[in-house]
Motif scaffolding. Structure first.
Motif, PDB file in Angstrom:
ATOM      1  N   PRO A  26       0.794  -1.222   0.000  1.00  0.00           N
ATOM      2  CA  PRO A  26       0.000   0.000   0.000  1.00  0.00           C
ATOM      3  C   PRO A  26       0.833   1.281   0.000  1.00  0.00           C
ATOM      4  O   PRO A  26       0.277   2.366  -0.106  1.00  0.00           O
ATOM      5  CB  PRO A  26      -0.793  -0.097   1.312  1.00  0.00           C
ATOM      6  N   SER A  27       2.165   1.167   0.100  1.00  0.00           N
ATOM      7  CA  SER A  27       2.934   2.412   0.035  1.00  0.00           C
ATOM      8  C   SER A  27       2.889   2.920  -1.407  1.00  0.00           C
ATOM      9  O   SER A  27       2.886   2.117  -2.354  1.00  0.00           O
ATOM     10  CB  SER A  27       4.386   2.185   0.469  1.00  0.00           C
ATOM     11  N   TYR A  28       2.831   4.233  -1.547  1.00  0.00           N
ATOM     12  CA  TYR A  28       2.939   4.821  -2.877  1.00  0.00           C
ATOM     13  C   TYR A  28       4.397   4.722  -3.321  1.00  0.00           C
ATOM     14  O   TYR A  28       5.291   4.390  -2.541  1.00  0.00           O
ATOM     15  CB  TYR A  28       2.446   6.270  -2.868  1.00  0.00           C
ATOM     16  N   GLU A  29       4.649   5.081  -4.570  1.00  0.00           N
ATOM     17  CA  GLU A  29       5.951   4.834  -5.176  1.00  0.00           C
ATOM     18  C   GLU A  29       6.975   5.921  -4.825  1.00  0.00           C
ATOM     19  O   GLU A  29       6.625   7.071  -4.616  1.00  0.00           O
ATOM     20  CB  GLU A  29       5.810   4.769  -6.702  1.00  0.00           C
ATOM     21  N   THR A  30       8.228   5.535  -4.845  1.00  0.00           N
ATOM     22  CA  THR A  30       9.299   6.523  -4.747  1.00  0.00           C
ATOM     23  C   THR A  30       9.469   7.173  -6.129  1.00  0.00           C
ATOM     24  O   THR A  30       8.981   6.650  -7.146  1.00  0.00           O
ATOM     25  CB  THR A  30      10.639   5.871  -4.357  1.00  0.00           C
ATOM     26  N   VAL A  31      10.196   8.272  -6.135  1.00  0.00           N
ATOM     27  CA  VAL A  31      10.461   8.956  -7.412  1.00  0.00           C
ATOM     28  C   VAL A  31      11.207   8.019  -8.370  1.00  0.00           C
ATOM     29  O   VAL A  31      10.871   7.913  -9.553  1.00  0.00           O
ATOM     30  CB  VAL A  31      11.263  10.259  -7.158  1.00  0.00           C
ATOM     31  N   ALA A  32      12.200   7.294  -7.840  1.00  0.00           N
ATOM     32  CA  ALA A  32      12.981   6.387  -8.704  1.00  0.00           C
ATOM     33  C   ALA A  32      12.090   5.285  -9.267  1.00  0.00           C
ATOM     34  O   ALA A  32      12.209   4.915 -10.439  1.00  0.00           O
ATOM     35  CB  ALA A  32      14.145   5.794  -7.912  1.00  0.00           C
ATOM     36  N   GLU A  33      11.185   4.763  -8.440  1.00  0.00           N
ATOM     37  CA  GLU A  33      10.283   3.707  -8.929  1.00  0.00           C
ATOM     38  C   GLU A  33       9.370   4.236 -10.032  1.00  0.00           C
ATOM     39  O   GLU A  33       9.142   3.564 -11.046  1.00  0.00           O
ATOM     40  CB  GLU A  33       9.444   3.156  -7.765  1.00  0.00           C
ATOM     41  N   LEU A  34       8.861   5.457  -9.827  1.00  0.00           N
ATOM     42  CA  LEU A  34       7.963   6.038 -10.838  1.00  0.00           C
ATOM     43  C   LEU A  34       8.700   6.265 -12.154  1.00  0.00           C
ATOM     44  O   LEU A  34       8.162   6.022 -13.238  1.00  0.00           O
ATOM     45  CB  LEU A  34       7.366   7.347 -10.319  1.00  0.00           C
ATOM     46  N   ARG A  35       9.939   6.701 -12.054  1.00  0.00           N
ATOM     47  CA  ARG A  35      10.738   6.921 -13.283  1.00  0.00           C
ATOM     48  C   ARG A  35      10.962   5.596 -14.005  1.00  0.00           C
ATOM     49  O   ARG A  35      10.929   5.528 -15.233  1.00  0.00           O
ATOM     50  CB  ARG A  35      12.062   7.594 -12.933  1.00  0.00           C
ATOM     51  N   LEU A  36      11.188   4.542 -13.231  1.00  0.00           N
ATOM     52  CA  LEU A  36      11.378   3.217 -13.833  1.00  0.00           C
ATOM     53  C   LEU A  36      10.092   2.766 -14.537  1.00  0.00           C
ATOM     54  O   LEU A  36      10.129   2.289 -15.681  1.00  0.00           O
ATOM     55  CB  LEU A  36      11.748   2.204 -12.737  1.00  0.00           C
ATOM     56  N   LEU A  37       8.961   2.950 -13.870  1.00  0.00           N
ATOM     57  CA  LEU A  37       7.678   2.522 -14.463  1.00  0.00           C
ATOM     58  C   LEU A  37       7.410   3.260 -15.768  1.00  0.00           C
ATOM     59  O   LEU A  37       6.913   2.699 -16.736  1.00  0.00           O
ATOM     60  CB  LEU A  37       6.525   2.758 -13.474  1.00  0.00           C
ATOM     61  N   ARG A  38       7.758   4.543 -15.792  1.00  0.00           N
ATOM     62  CA  ARG A  38       7.565   5.321 -17.020  1.00  0.00           C
ATOM     63  C   ARG A  38       8.450   4.787 -18.143  1.00  0.00           C
ATOM     64  O   ARG A  38       8.018   4.651 -19.284  1.00  0.00           O
ATOM     65  CB  ARG A  38       7.852   6.812 -16.728  1.00  0.00           C
TER      66      ARG A  38
END
Ligand code: R1P
Ligand code: GUN
Length: 197
Positions: free
Chosen positions: A120-132
């Motif tokens: 349930p934790s939201y994503e870190t900035v690095a994780e979001l960049r990876l997903l993009r």
């Protein structure tokens, strides 16, 4: 048949339990399912309140071996190895796009790729960049398991997400995604796109 909300993996249910309603629908004769979900917008062209018609997904829990189909396969529902390359029905997506065009709301309705994370934790900035980088346009913590189970038992799927928040992709900010923001972005006045649904 209509569900009011859903249960999630992060609430402590195994993945197969989160998808029991889909199988119940199938057993009572439902052939088509419409799935909605709240998501963070990874695509920089998306605004809060926009809708994304889901054309494909990235099943992150599936990458690590978590699936609602784990265990002995029940052939009465479907095959051991179901394909997922046409999970989001082309004809239903086209019909939705026709309605969107008729309504003149193309600017706020997109078509894109949904990625499921466990939360349930939201994503870190690095994780979001990876997903993009992986090609995802919106991120959430549900939907994919339901789609996998629906496709396994041969149901047609149409799914769309409401962009409830913009993902924070910048390290130089104190902004945080807050669940209260997600709730407020889909309470009150219905978004312009709701009549399309
Ligand atoms: O996918 P639904 O159930 O709409 O909920 C979304 O919103 C919650 C986070 O705010 C997560 O559960 C995410 O998946
Ligand atoms: N994982 C995830 N789920 C969401 N549901 C609504 N917004 C978000 C988000 O930013 N990240």
């Amino acid at each position: 048949m209509c569900m009011k909300g859903r249960v999630h993996r992060y609430e402590g249910y195994p993945m197969w339990k989160t998808t029991v309603p889909i199988r119940v629908m199938r057993l009572v004769g439902v052939s088509d399912v419409i799935i909605s979900t709240a998501t963070g917008g990874l695509n920089r062209g998306y605004k809060i309140g926009d809708v994304m018609i889901i054309k494909d997904h990235i099943n992150m829990p599936g990458f690590s071996g978590d699936s609602p189909l784990i265990g002995k396969n029940d052939e009465r529902f479907g095959p051991r190895f179901p394909g997922m390359s046409n999970a989001y029905d082309k004809q239903l997506r086209q019909e939705a796009k026709n309605v969107v065009k008729e309504m003149g709301i193309e600017e706020s309705v997109h078509e894109g790729v949904y990625v499921m994370l466990g939360g349930p934790s939201y994503e870190t900035v690095a994780e979001l960049r990876l997903l993009r980088l992986l090609g995802a346009d919106a991120v959430g913590m549900s939907t994919v398991a339901e789609v996998v189970v629906a496709r396994h038992c041969g149901m047609r799927v149409f799914a769309f997400s409401l962009i409830t928040n913009k993902c924070i992709m910048d390290w130089d900010t104190d902004d945080e995604p807050l669940h209260t923001e997600m709730l407020s972005s889909h309470s009150g006045e219905p978004p312009d796109q709701m009549p399309a649904v």
